[in-house]
Design a protein around this motif. Structure first.
Motif, PDB file in Angstrom:
ATOM      1  N   ASN A   1      -1.834  12.258  -1.513  1.00  0.00           N
ATOM      2  CA  ASN A   1      -1.879  13.704  -1.767  1.00  0.00           C
ATOM      3  C   ASN A   1      -3.201  14.065  -2.436  1.00  0.00           C
ATOM      4  O   ASN A   1      -3.234  14.504  -3.581  1.00  0.00           O
ATOM      5  N   GLY A   2      -4.266  13.885  -1.700  1.00  0.00           N
ATOM      6  CA  GLY A   2      -5.595  14.117  -2.257  1.00  0.00           C
ATOM      7  C   GLY A   2      -5.930  13.090  -3.337  1.00  0.00           C
ATOM      8  O   GLY A   2      -5.274  12.068  -3.484  1.00  0.00           O
ATOM      9  N   GLY A   3      -6.989  13.348  -4.094  1.00  0.00           N
ATOM     10  CA  GLY A   3      -7.356  12.479  -5.194  1.00  0.00           C
ATOM     11  C   GLY A   3      -8.741  11.886  -5.049  1.00  0.00           C
ATOM     12  O   GLY A   3      -9.479  12.177  -4.105  1.00  0.00           O
ATOM     13  N   GLU A   4      -9.088  11.018  -6.026  1.00  0.00           N
ATOM     14  CA  GLU A   4     -10.396  10.382  -6.049  1.00  0.00           C
ATOM     15  C   GLU A   4     -10.270   8.998  -6.673  1.00  0.00           C
ATOM     16  O   GLU A   4      -9.624   8.835  -7.713  1.00  0.00           O
ATOM     17  N   VAL A   5     -10.881   7.999  -6.060  1.00  0.00           N
ATOM     18  CA  VAL A   5     -10.847   6.627  -6.567  1.00  0.00           C
ATOM     19  C   VAL A   5     -12.232   6.010  -6.440  1.00  0.00           C
ATOM     20  O   VAL A   5     -13.099   6.513  -5.720  1.00  0.00           O
ATOM     21  N   GLY A   6     -12.414   4.900  -7.149  1.00  0.00           N
ATOM     22  CA  GLY A   6     -13.622   4.112  -6.988  1.00  0.00           C
ATOM     23  C   GLY A   6     -13.384   2.983  -6.006  1.00  0.00           C
ATOM     24  O   GLY A   6     -12.365   2.285  -6.073  1.00  0.00           O
ATOM     25  N   LEU A   7     -14.315   2.805  -5.078  1.00  0.00           N
ATOM     26  CA  LEU A   7     -14.235   1.718  -4.102  1.00  0.00           C
ATOM     27  C   LEU A   7     -15.319   0.702  -4.423  1.00  0.00           C
ATOM     28  O   LEU A   7     -16.511   1.036  -4.439  1.00  0.00           O
TER      29      LEU A   7
ATOM     30  N   LYS B   1     -13.674  10.770  -2.751  1.00  0.00           N
ATOM     31  CA  LYS B   1     -12.784  11.891  -3.055  1.00  0.00           C
ATOM     32  C   LYS B   1     -12.270  12.504  -1.769  1.00  0.00           C
ATOM     33  O   LYS B   1     -13.043  12.852  -0.871  1.00  0.00           O
ATOM     34  N   ALA B   2     -10.944  12.648  -1.668  1.00  0.00           N
ATOM     35  CA  ALA B   2     -10.340  13.258  -0.485  1.00  0.00           C
ATOM     36  C   ALA B   2     -10.805  14.701  -0.353  1.00  0.00           C
ATOM     37  O   ALA B   2     -11.046  15.383  -1.354  1.00  0.00           O
ATOM     38  N   PRO B   3     -10.922  15.198   0.866  1.00  0.00           N
ATOM     39  CA  PRO B   3     -11.404  16.568   1.083  1.00  0.00           C
ATOM     40  C   PRO B   3     -10.488  17.648   0.512  1.00  0.00           C
ATOM     41  O   PRO B   3     -10.916  18.790   0.338  1.00  0.00           O
ATOM     42  N   GLY B   4      -9.239  17.311   0.239  1.00  0.00           N
ATOM     43  CA  GLY B   4      -8.310  18.303  -0.285  1.00  0.00           C
ATOM     44  C   GLY B   4      -6.974  17.658  -0.587  1.00  0.00           C
ATOM     45  O   GLY B   4      -6.820  16.431  -0.535  1.00  0.00           O
ATOM     46  N   LYS B   5      -5.983  18.490  -0.913  1.00  0.00           N
ATOM     47  CA  LYS B   5      -4.635  17.994  -1.138  1.00  0.00           C
ATOM     48  C   LYS B   5      -4.025  17.538   0.185  1.00  0.00           C
ATOM     49  O   LYS B   5      -4.539  17.818   1.268  1.00  0.00           O
TER      50      LYS B   5
END
Length: 466
Positions: free
Chosen positions: A410-416, A452-456
């Motif tokens: 559901n969207g979000g942002e992580v480090g790869l 970061k995902a483009p949106g929810k």
């Protein structure tokens, strides 16, 4: 057993043995659905690796009146996998039993209802023409309990073949079938050795195989979410393999247990017996949610690492208005299995699952787009490469330095973590809700990259080295 019943049993065995099967051509077994030679955690068909993705509106699919149109609709979105239970309980007015109904209203278990078997034959032909893999479930405990038992042909009051006393059946079985009180599932020699009932069961399975063994695109599961004795499933698995061998064929079989926890001891009856079961169906994991759903599936993959086999999920629960979660749950479960290494993933029929609804169809479309860039059998679950990740936020499969499939629930942002993978990478977003491509960008490796995902909503990123 009386002389009359011995004669009936002998006739049924002969009926089962006399199957109209042509000997397969040389090399035909190489074309069958079987574990992929280079990565046996996945399937291959006609010599090529294949990811099985399904979304269909019913379980006993061969009985639906618009089957051909439904298969076309599945194929149009990229679905290539169905669940086909031989279950005959009358959930719909178009479903019929495999046995002939006489003028007196009773069934004769020695005569077939040809319409039932014509439907089954058509399903096999039409799916073969479309390269849609069929997973058959032979038995279903729900057919023989509660209200379903009252009208079933095997109930002595509904047939002309035996009495309650002769068969050992009771008039009613009011308990949930999970109580495992129905003698139908205790007939085999290592159980109660009820030769009268076993003869009719053998004839039914032999009749089934007289159609299905002509094809190479069929998998076999003994039961639907059973809590029965180990000996029952083991008997039928061997029976089917023996019949296949007599016809010069090889087939893959499994059993499906009811336990929601994949680490439960009962699942070991399948997971710990690769000599008996060629794959495992772990659909009941789809009763779980979030991180535990992912973790339990990964536990199974590690558990069978010494003898890897395909892990199928023929039932993904979750749909708005259903009993097992909502649309969000259904989509998450399906994608966690696809990213996490499942050999098959199918949305369960409504309202327990999303069927071939728009969200399910677009999920399949999205997965097929991902497949054009990253093959499932080339990557492994790799959440260890993610940082700053919240619970159930994102899941990763990777072939480090070459390809990364990153799913956001559901969207979000992580480090790869690309510190050990320098160079440029193409990142292509896929909008799961629409089943369409999103934006494309280039990222630089050799470091931890924020994604970061483009949106929810549900998104998947394909990150590949050019």
């Amino acid at each position: 057993m009386s002389h009359q019943h011995r004669s009936a049993f002998a006739a049924l065995v002969i009926m089962g043995v006399c199957m109209a099967l042509a000997r397969p051509a040389m090399g035909e077994n190489e074309n069958r659905i079987r574990p992929y030679e280079k990565n046996p955690q996945y399937w291959q068909y006609k010599g090529q690796p294949v990811l099985l993705l399904g979304a269909s509106k019913d379980d006993s699919l061969f009985q639906i009146p618009d089957l051909k149109e439904h298969l076309d609709a599945m194929q149009a979105v990229g679905a290539n996998y169905i669940r086909n239970t031989m279950s005959d309980r009358p959930d719909h007015d178009f479903e019929i039993y495999p046995y002939k109904k006489l003028e007196n209203g009773k069934y004769d278990l020695k005569q077939w209802n040809e319409e039932y078997w014509n439907r089954f034959s058509n399903m096999l032909q039409w799916t073969a023409e479309r390269d849609i893999i069929v997973q058959i479930e032979v038995w279903d405990r729900f057919d023989h309990a509660r209200d379903n038992w009252l009208v079933h042909p095997y109930n002595p009051k509904n047939n002309v073949n035996y009495t309650y006393e002769e068969s050992g059946f009771a008039q009613t079985y009011p308990d949930h079938p999970g109580a495992n009180k129905q003698p139908f599932f205790f007939t085999t020699p290592q159980q109660r050795n009820n030769q009268l009932l076993l003869g009719y069961q053998q004839a039914f399975v032999s009749k089934l195989l007289s159609y299905s063994l002509k094809y190479n695109h069929v998998l076999y599961c003994m039961d639907n979410e059973t809590s029965g004795e180990e000996a029952w499933g083991a008997y039928w698995a061997q029976f089917i393999k023996d019949k296949a061998r007599e016809a010069g064929k090889e087939v893959c079989v499994t059993e499906m247990w009811d336990d929601w926890d994949l680490t439960a001891e009962r699942h070991g009856r399948t997971l710990n017996h690769p000599e008996r079961y060629d794959f495992a169906d772990v659909s009941q994991n789809n009763q779980k949610k979030g991180q535990i759903h992912w973790d339990n599936f990964q536990w199974v993959r590690q558990h069978i690492k010494a003898k890897p086999r395909p892990l199928n999920t023929v039932k993904t629960y979750g749909a708005d208005g259903g009993r097992f979660g909502d649309n969000q749950d259904g989509l998450e479960r399906w994608w966690r299995h696809v990213i996490g290494g499942a050999a098959s993933a199918r949305f369960h029929r409504p309202d327990s699952g999303l069927g071939l609804s728009k969200p399910a169809a677009n999920a399949v479309r999205a997965a097929r787009k991902l497949e054009t860039l990253i093959k499932a059998w080339d990557v492994e679950a790799a959440n260890n490469l993610l940082s700053q990740r919240e619970d159930n936020e994102a899941y990763l499969a990777a072939q480090p330095g070459k390809a990364y499939a990153l799913y956001f629930t559901n969207g979000g942002e992580v480090g790869l973590d690309l510190t050990q993978a320098p160079g440029k990478y193409d990142l292509r977003w896929i909008d799961i809700a629409r089943g369409e491509w999103g934006d494309k960008q280039t990222i630089e490796g050799g470091r931890i990259v924020k994604i970061k995902a483009p949106g929810k909503g549900h998104w998947v990123a394909a990150i590949v080295a050019p």
